[in-house]
Each structure stands twice: as structure tokens, then as C-alpha cells.
Design a protein around this motif. Structure first.
Motif, PDB file in Angstrom:
ATOM      1  N   GLY A 166     -37.193 -31.350  39.971  1.00  0.00           N
ATOM      2  CA  GLY A 166     -36.131 -30.363  40.009  1.00  0.00           C
ATOM      3  C   GLY A 166     -36.581 -29.086  40.702  1.00  0.00           C
TER       4      GLY A 166
ATOM      5  N   GLU B 120     -34.099 -40.453  33.086  1.00  0.00           N
ATOM      6  CA  GLU B 120     -32.929 -41.154  33.613  1.00  0.00           C
ATOM      7  C   GLU B 120     -33.281 -42.063  34.782  1.00  0.00           C
ATOM      8  OE1 GLU B 120     -28.289 -40.032  33.975  1.00  0.00           O
ATOM      9  OE2 GLU B 120     -29.639 -38.703  35.075  1.00  0.00           O
TER      10      GLU B 120
ATOM     11  N   CYS C  71     -31.195 -31.824  40.506  1.00  0.00           N
ATOM     12  CA  CYS C  71     -31.872 -32.600  39.469  1.00  0.00           C
ATOM     13  C   CYS C  71     -32.820 -31.691  38.685  1.00  0.00           C
ATOM     14  CB  CYS C  71     -32.621 -33.789  40.055  1.00  0.00           C
ATOM     15  SG  CYS C  71     -33.808 -33.389  41.346  1.00  0.00           S
TER      16      CYS C  71
ATOM     17  N   HIS D 207     -26.400 -36.678  41.468  1.00  0.00           N
ATOM     18  CA  HIS D 207     -27.644 -36.902  40.730  1.00  0.00           C
ATOM     19  C   HIS D 207     -28.847 -36.590  41.611  1.00  0.00           C
ATOM     20  CE1 HIS D 207     -25.430 -38.716  37.390  1.00  0.00           C
ATOM     21  NE2 HIS D 207     -26.574 -38.742  36.723  1.00  0.00           N
ATOM     22  N   GLY D 208     -28.769 -35.453  42.305  1.00  0.00           N
ATOM     23  CA  GLY D 208     -29.883 -35.063  43.144  1.00  0.00           C
ATOM     24  C   GLY D 208     -29.994 -35.932  44.381  1.00  0.00           C
TER      25      GLY D 208
ATOM     26  N   HIS E 272     -20.778 -29.852  37.999  1.00  0.00           N
ATOM     27  CA  HIS E 272     -21.374 -30.459  39.188  1.00  0.00           C
ATOM     28  C   HIS E 272     -20.467 -30.387  40.425  1.00  0.00           C
ATOM     29  CE1 HIS E 272     -24.836 -32.212  37.110  1.00  0.00           C
ATOM     30  NE2 HIS E 272     -24.020 -32.601  36.149  1.00  0.00           N
TER      31      HIS E 272
ATOM     32  N   THR F 142     -30.472 -25.526  39.354  1.00  0.00           N
ATOM     33  CA  THR F 142     -31.333 -26.312  40.231  1.00  0.00           C
ATOM     34  C   THR F 142     -30.727 -26.429  41.618  1.00  0.00           C
ATOM     35  OG1 THR F 142     -32.182 -28.555  40.624  1.00  0.00           O
ATOM     36  CG2 THR F 142     -30.323 -28.369  39.134  1.00  0.00           C
TER      37      THR F 142
ATOM     38  N   ALA G 232     -38.705 -36.576  38.696  1.00  0.00           N
ATOM     39  CA  ALA G 232     -38.430 -37.999  38.928  1.00  0.00           C
ATOM     40  C   ALA G 232     -39.592 -38.733  39.569  1.00  0.00           C
ATOM     41  CB  ALA G 232     -37.178 -38.148  39.785  1.00  0.00           C
TER      42      ALA G 232
ATOM     43  N   TYR H 101     -24.204 -26.214  37.823  1.00  0.00           N
ATOM     44  CA  TYR H 101     -25.541 -26.790  37.948  1.00  0.00           C
ATOM     45  C   TYR H 101     -26.370 -26.138  39.041  1.00  0.00           C
ATOM     46  CZ  TYR H 101     -27.961 -30.437  35.422  1.00  0.00           C
ATOM     47  OH  TYR H 101     -28.772 -31.094  34.540  1.00  0.00           O
TER      48      TYR H 101
ATOM     49  N   HIS I 290     -31.275 -35.043  33.454  1.00  0.00           N
ATOM     50  CA  HIS I 290     -30.350 -35.333  34.553  1.00  0.00           C
ATOM     51  C   HIS I 290     -31.144 -35.657  35.804  1.00  0.00           C
ATOM     52  CE1 HIS I 290     -26.544 -35.277  36.721  1.00  0.00           C
ATOM     53  NE2 HIS I 290     -27.157 -34.609  37.694  1.00  0.00           N
ATOM     54  N   SER I 291     -31.114 -36.927  36.200  1.00  0.00           N
ATOM     55  CA  SER I 291     -31.846 -37.411  37.371  1.00  0.00           C
ATOM     56  C   SER I 291     -33.321 -37.043  37.293  1.00  0.00           C
ATOM     57  CB  SER I 291     -31.216 -36.853  38.664  1.00  0.00           C
ATOM     58  OG  SER I 291     -31.451 -37.717  39.748  1.00  0.00           O
ATOM     59  N   CYS I 292     -33.834 -37.087  36.086  1.00  0.00           N
ATOM     60  CA  CYS I 292     -35.219 -36.718  35.776  1.00  0.00           C
ATOM     61  C   CYS I 292     -36.052 -37.991  35.597  1.00  0.00           C
ATOM     62  CB  CYS I 292     -35.245 -35.897  34.497  1.00  0.00           C
ATOM     63  SG  CYS I 292     -34.533 -36.823  33.093  1.00  0.00           S
TER      64      CYS I 292
END
Length: 256
Positions: A186, A166, A217, A34-35, A76, A213, A221, A209, A161-163
Motif C-alpha cells: 500500500g 486478501e 491497496c 483492488h489496487g 472507492h 492510499t 501484497a 480510499y 483490502h488487496s493486502c
């Protein structure tokens, strides 16, 4: 607040709960990158915490099973630590859980999912297992129904996604998942196939993924807040609870 969580109950307590329980909620997550700013258990934890909130709203008519804490995450895998299940593996686990609980009298199930990569598999699982086991199976994404809050607070053209969405949910539900000093936007790749294959395009397909990115992510975030997360989670919980009440044919007051 009252709730039925199988992981905290004895068999005698479950036996008593079955006098009122009409549905089992099965949280489904993932274990994936998740980044730089989120723990890899994020989806499993968020599915668990959302299920707990639903259990409080729907008491005494549902119980929550143990969480399936890995999911379908092959996109991932090139980020260290990701563990992915094959779709048929996830369906097999769900089949065993449904069969076990059907044996004890449960005939309705909700797969509560926190990982987008699981959605297509859960659609197949819902269709196949409902017919095989002669039960009612539904599935839902944890917060995707919070349209008003997401539209109000999330401005990134690509998120999920990990943004900021989220991470905001995590700051509200499980802040220990977040590394505040590493919050990042990201780092998108130019010319990646994701631009042609993402949902909403004319054709969808598999891409990794890292094609989209560099840091794992999307979104931004750095704009996440606990307050945004609370509004999104609250709206989504109310929406799912309302739908469950209709499906189960019960009238209960939503607990805030």
C-alpha cells in the motif's frame, strides 16, 4: 464433493434438495478497485468460492444462491471501474431474494459477505428483514473468524483490502484474479483523515480510499502466498460451518 448450488441446478433438482435444505447462503460481494494487482470482481468471486466450500461442508442442509456481485463501495468511486450500490438498494435486493426463497419454504438465511463496506448494511438488513419476513437471518464476513491464521501470518498494522491476506485468499481460491507481476504494498498518504476515522478509533466516519492510499491497496501484497490463503480459508470455513451446525441443530462431519 457434493453441494447444492442454485446456479447449476434445475427446478426439479431444487425441489428434491428442499427435502433436506434448512438454510440458503446468499454470497454478497462488491465490484470495486483492488489496487494494481487484483481484478475488480475480487470480492464477488471470493464470496462465491467461500460459499461453495461451505456448501460442501454443510451438504445436504444448505444451498447457495446466485451471488450479489455489487456492494456498498462509495469510498472507492474515484478509482475507475468501481460500481457502488446504495445501502437501501442492497437491502431491497436481499429482501426480494429472501421473499422469493421464503415462498419456497426456506426460513433461515446466511448473508456471506466478502466486502467490509457491506457489513453495517448487512447488520441492518438482518435486523429489519428477520422481523419483516418472520425468518432467521444471519450474516458473516468470509474469513474474519480465522483469528489464529491471520495473527500468525499477517504482520501489516493496517490490512484488509488487496493486502497480503486478501491476495493470499485469492491465490488459493481464484488465482486468476491476481496480477503477480504487479503485486504492491500500500502507498499510504501522509496526514489522511483515515488515521482518525478507521475502525477502532474513538470516532468512525466516511472517508474516500484515495485519502488513505494512492494505489488503492493497503498492507503488503508482495508477502501473499497460496499457502497462507489456504490456512486462512480452511480455518474460517471450519469456524463458520461449526456455527451453522449449532444454529441448524445438525451433526455432520466437516469435509476436508
Amino acid at each position: 464433493m457434493n453441494s447444492y448450488l442454485l446456479t447449476n441446478m434445475t427446478w426439479e433438482e431444487v425441489e428434491e434438495a428442499l427435502n433436506t435444505v434448512k438454510m440458503a447462503i446468499i454470497p454478497v460481494g462488491a465490484h470495486e478497485q483492488h489496487g494494481p494487482h487484483m481484478a475488480e470482481s475480487c470480492d464477488a468471486v471470493l464470496a462465491t468460492e467461500m460459499a461453495k466450500k461451505l456448501a460442501e461442508c454443510m451438504y445436504p442442509y444448505v444451498f447457495v444462491t446466485p451471488t450479489i456481485n455489487m456492494g456498498v463501495s462509495p469510498h472507492h468511486l474515484n478509482f475507475p471501474g468501481t460500481i457502488s450500490l446504495k445501502p437501501d438498494t442492497l437491502i431491497a435486493i436481499l429482501r426480494d431474494m429472501v421473499q422469493s426463497l421464503k415462498h419456497q419454504g426456506i426460513k433461515k438465511f446466511l448473508f456471506l459477505n466478502a466486502h467490509g463496506g457491506n457489513q453495517s448494511t448487512l447488520g441492518v438488513a438482518s435486523t429489519v428483514l428477520s422481523q419483516e419476513e418472520e425468518v432467521e437471518i444471519y450474516y458473516a464476513k468470509t474469513t474474519s473468524s480465522a483469528k489464529m491464521s491471520i495473527h500468525q501470518f499477517i504482520q501489516s498494522p493496517i490490512f484488509g483490502h488487496s493486502c497480503e491476506r486478501e491476495v493470499s485468499e485469492a491465490l488459493y481460491l481464484a488465482p486468476y484474479l491476481v496480477r503477480p507481476d504487479k503485486l504492491s504494498a500500500g502507498d499510504f498518504c501522509e496526514g489522511g483523515r483515515y488515521k482518525q476515522l478507521r475502525p477502532g478509533k474513538a470516532i468512525q466516519g466516511f472517508y474516500r480510499y484515495e485519502e488513505m492510499t494512492k494505489n488503492g491497496c493497503i498492507g503488503d501484497a508482495t508477502k501473499a502466498t497460496r499457502e497462507i490463503g489456504e490456512q486462512i480459508v480452511t480455518e474460517a470455513t471450519e469456524n463458520i460451518a461449526e456455527s451453522l451446525r449449532e444454529l441448524l441443530g445438525i451433526e455432520i462431519e466437516l469435509l476436508n
